[in-house]
Design a protein around this motif. Structure first.
Motif, PDB file in Angstrom:
ATOM      1  N   ALA A 178     123.149   9.882 -53.386  1.00 31.31           N
ATOM      2  CA  ALA A 178     121.698  10.932 -53.653  1.00 31.31           C
ATOM      3  C   ALA A 178     120.087  10.487 -54.719  1.00 31.31           C
ATOM      4  N   GLY A 179     120.667   9.319 -55.209  1.00 30.53           N
ATOM      5  CA  GLY A 179     119.954   9.339 -56.436  1.00 30.53           C
ATOM      6  C   GLY A 179     119.290   7.860 -55.396  1.00 30.53           C
ATOM      7  N   GLU A 180     120.864   6.376 -54.687  1.00 37.64           N
ATOM      8  CA  GLU A 180     119.476   5.826 -53.853  1.00 37.64           C
ATOM      9  C   GLU A 180     118.591   6.364 -52.800  1.00 37.64           C
ATOM     10  N   ALA A 181     118.854   7.382 -52.444  1.00 38.12           N
ATOM     11  CA  ALA A 181     118.572   7.705 -51.157  1.00 38.12           C
ATOM     12  C   ALA A 181     116.377   8.800 -51.639  1.00 38.12           C
ATOM     13  N   PHE A 182     117.010   8.590 -53.560  1.00 35.52           N
ATOM     14  CA  PHE A 182     115.118   9.412 -53.384  1.00 35.52           C
ATOM     15  C   PHE A 182     115.053   8.244 -53.457  1.00 35.52           C
ATOM     16  N   ASP A 183     115.694   6.995 -54.431  1.00 34.61           N
ATOM     17  CA  ASP A 183     114.445   5.550 -54.810  1.00 34.61           C
ATOM     18  C   ASP A 183     114.310   4.756 -53.576  1.00 34.61           C
ATOM     19  N   LYS A 184     115.268   5.283 -52.484  1.00 34.26           N
ATOM     20  CA  LYS A 184     114.362   4.568 -51.022  1.00 34.26           C
ATOM     21  C   LYS A 184     113.452   5.421 -50.319  1.00 34.26           C
ATOM     22  N   ALA A 185     113.726   6.296 -49.870  1.00 32.37           N
ATOM     23  CA  ALA A 185     112.742   7.630 -49.582  1.00 32.37           C
ATOM     24  C   ALA A 185     111.160   6.921 -50.854  1.00 32.37           C
ATOM     25  N   ALA A 186     111.329   7.290 -52.294  1.00 32.77           N
ATOM     26  CA  ALA A 186     109.926   6.636 -53.331  1.00 32.77           C
ATOM     27  C   ALA A 186     109.310   5.661 -52.680  1.00 32.77           C
ATOM     28  N   LYS A 187     109.993   4.722 -52.338  1.00 29.32           N
ATOM     29  CA  LYS A 187     109.291   3.443 -51.395  1.00 29.32           C
ATOM     30  C   LYS A 187     108.712   3.509 -50.386  1.00 29.32           C
ATOM     31  N   ILE A 188     109.403   4.673 -49.541  1.00 25.41           N
ATOM     32  CA  ILE A 188     108.542   3.863 -47.925  1.00 25.41           C
ATOM     33  C   ILE A 188     107.523   5.530 -48.046  1.00 25.41           C
ATOM     34  N   LEU A 189     107.419   6.197 -49.665  1.00 18.65           N
ATOM     35  CA  LEU A 189     106.470   6.591 -49.664  1.00 18.65           C
ATOM     36  C   LEU A 189     105.844   6.441 -50.608  1.00 18.65           C
ATOM     37  N   ASP A 190     105.713   5.436 -50.658  1.00 23.65           N
ATOM     38  CA  ASP A 190     104.631   3.639 -51.631  1.00 23.65           C
ATOM     39  C   ASP A 190     104.895   4.690 -53.342  1.00 23.65           C
ATOM     40  N   LEU A 191     105.972   5.238 -53.547  1.00 15.93           N
ATOM     41  CA  LEU A 191     105.560   5.507 -54.711  1.00 15.93           C
ATOM     42  C   LEU A 191     106.485   4.899 -55.824  1.00 15.93           C
ATOM     43  N   SER A 192     106.476   4.727 -57.151  1.00 17.18           N
ATOM     44  CA  SER A 192     107.429   3.773 -58.108  1.00 17.18           C
ATOM     45  C   SER A 192     109.267   4.335 -58.121  1.00 17.18           C
ATOM     46  N   TYR A 193     109.346   2.974 -58.803  1.00 17.27           N
ATOM     47  CA  TYR A 193     110.788   3.180 -59.268  1.00 17.27           C
ATOM     48  C   TYR A 193     110.976   3.150 -60.679  1.00 17.27           C
ATOM     49  N   PRO A 194     112.329   4.305 -60.856  1.00 14.88           N
ATOM     50  CA  PRO A 194     112.813   4.876 -60.012  1.00 14.88           C
ATOM     51  C   PRO A 194     112.716   6.520 -59.342  1.00 14.88           C
ATOM     52  N   GLY A 195     113.085   6.100 -58.096  1.00 13.76           N
ATOM     53  CA  GLY A 195     111.959   7.275 -56.778  1.00 13.76           C
ATOM     54  C   GLY A 195     112.351   9.001 -57.451  1.00 13.76           C
ATOM     55  N   GLY A 196     113.813   9.295 -58.117  1.00 17.79           N
ATOM     56  CA  GLY A 196     114.359  10.847 -58.366  1.00 17.79           C
ATOM     57  C   GLY A 196     113.133  11.376 -58.452  1.00 17.79           C
TER      58      GLY A 196
END
Ligand code: KG4
Ligand code: ZN
Length: 357
Positions: A178-196
């Motif tokens: 789940a956290g990995e999905a938050f992080d990857k989705a954030a990357k697609i949405l041009d948001l910073s890491y960690p994505g959660g």
């Protein structure tokens, strides 16, 4: 227990956590019927990895090497701990090796017992901790059987805990955590890491219904999860919106709200089904994603409607993401049973399954 009381009352446990990108050290003071976190230090590498959009294992390991000794010195001062505990897996092997070898060396040097702790077990035992500064009773509020939902950057697992150290894995993710999905989705949405945290923050301003996304595996009659398709759905949606000139900051907020809604919905639904099927007395929530406000709120609401109603125990916010205090608590319960590892042979295991000793 008698043996424990004679040998270690009170005792201090030095715990080391380096399974991913946080170097964490804790000192737990424990008596016969209480334990209390004296120190919980975390050197986070989030800023270092943010520039790559995710954790780079080699960089993480090198940073652990430079951080770990100064952090241990800061935590213990002049005092030699009674027990050394270390998170030995699952996690990134290069990161784990730093913590495990440091712990082995300290155990050998100080001639103190070594407790080898499963990282996921640590996340479970964060439920025995209260908020910072308060005393922690040993038995706490957890009643068995308990069902633990552990959701982090590397794991999404439903674990039935029948007693201390007795686990049954009843569900897990088939692909991304789940956290990995938050992080990857954030990357697609041009948001910073960690994505959660980044997605959670934008989600508050968005409306999930304005950008509906699938809720993966919601109808499957098992406790498996899958988040990689959801991430791909975000990727295609962003691509299409950009093509049509409809990708605005507001639309991004809606996508964040929708993504969070999908993840939270499936996590809550499966946790409640499993809790009912196994008639558990407690539901535990832990791991980095457990810091998510929407998940905490929705799970609390769903559990409150159950009859009979199990006790919901959510890890305190500061012990959701990786920390060493949770490793120290897990170690405490091992020490009570005199379960120790050898400082010569203790190994890191990147794939350590919690159901194996
Ligand atoms: O437990 P943790 O610190 O490390 C692992 O063991 O993996 O979890 C880190 C994960 C990251 O993927 C991060 O994006 C997620 O926890 N996370 C959150 C939130 N805070 C951290 N996910 C959703 N909402 C949050 N508020
Ligand atoms: Zn973790």
């Amino acid at each position: 227990m008698k043996q424990y009381a004679k040998q270690f009352n009170p005792m201090t446990i030095l715990a080391i956590e380096t399974s991913c990108d946080e170097t964490a050290i804790a000192i737990l003071e424990a008596g016969r019927d209480y334990f209390s976190v004296r120190k919980s230090l975390i050197a986070s590498q989030a800023n270092i990895h943010a520039q790559y959009g995710g954790v780079v294992p080699e960089v993480a390991a090198r940073t652990h090497i430079t951080c770990i000794i100064p952090l241990i010195k800061k935590a213990i001062g002049e005092r030699v701990p009674d027990v050394i505990a270390v998170s030995a897996g699952p996690g990134l092997i290069t990161s784990l090796l730093v913590g495990v070898h440091t712990a082995r060396a300290l155990s050998y040097l100080y001639k103190k017992p070594l407790a080898r702790i499963n990282h996921i077990e640590g996340h479970i035992y964060a439920s025995w901790l209260k908020k910072k500064g308060t005393g922690n009773m040993v038995e706490g509020r957890v009643k068995f059987p308990a069902l633990a939902l552990i959701v982090s950057g590397g794991h999404t697992e439903l674990i039935l805990m029948k007693n201390h150290g007795r686990y049954e894995l009843i569900g897990k993710t088939l692909d991304d955590a789940a956290g990995e999905a938050f992080d990857k989705a954030a990357k697609i949405l041009d948001l910073s890491y960690p994505g959660g945290p980044a997605i959670a923050c934008r989600a508050r301003k968005g409306n999930a219904q304005k950008a509906p996304l699938p809720i993966p595996m919601i109808d499957s009659k098992n406790y498996s999860f899958s988040f990689s398709g959801l991430k791909t759905a975000v990727l295609y949606r962003v691509r299409d919106l950009k093509k049509n000139g409809q990708y605005s900051p507001k639309m991004r907020d809606h996508l964040c709200a929708s993504f969070q809604h999908s993840v939270v919905s499936v996590l809550v639904a499966k946790t409640i089904s499993a809790a009912k099927e196994h008639t558990v007395s407690s539901v535990l929530l832990g791991g980095g994603v457990a810091a998510n406000h929407s998940l905490r709120k929705n799970l609390a609401h769903a559990v409150s409607k159950m009859r009979p109603k199990p006790e919901l125990i959510v890890s305190p916010l500061q012990y959701c993401t990786d920390n060493a205090a949770m490793i120290a608590v897990a170690a405490f319960f091992k020490v009570r049973k005199s379960v120790f590892a050898s400082p010569i042979f203790c190994q890191a295991d990147p794939l350590w399954d919690i159901t194996n000793e």
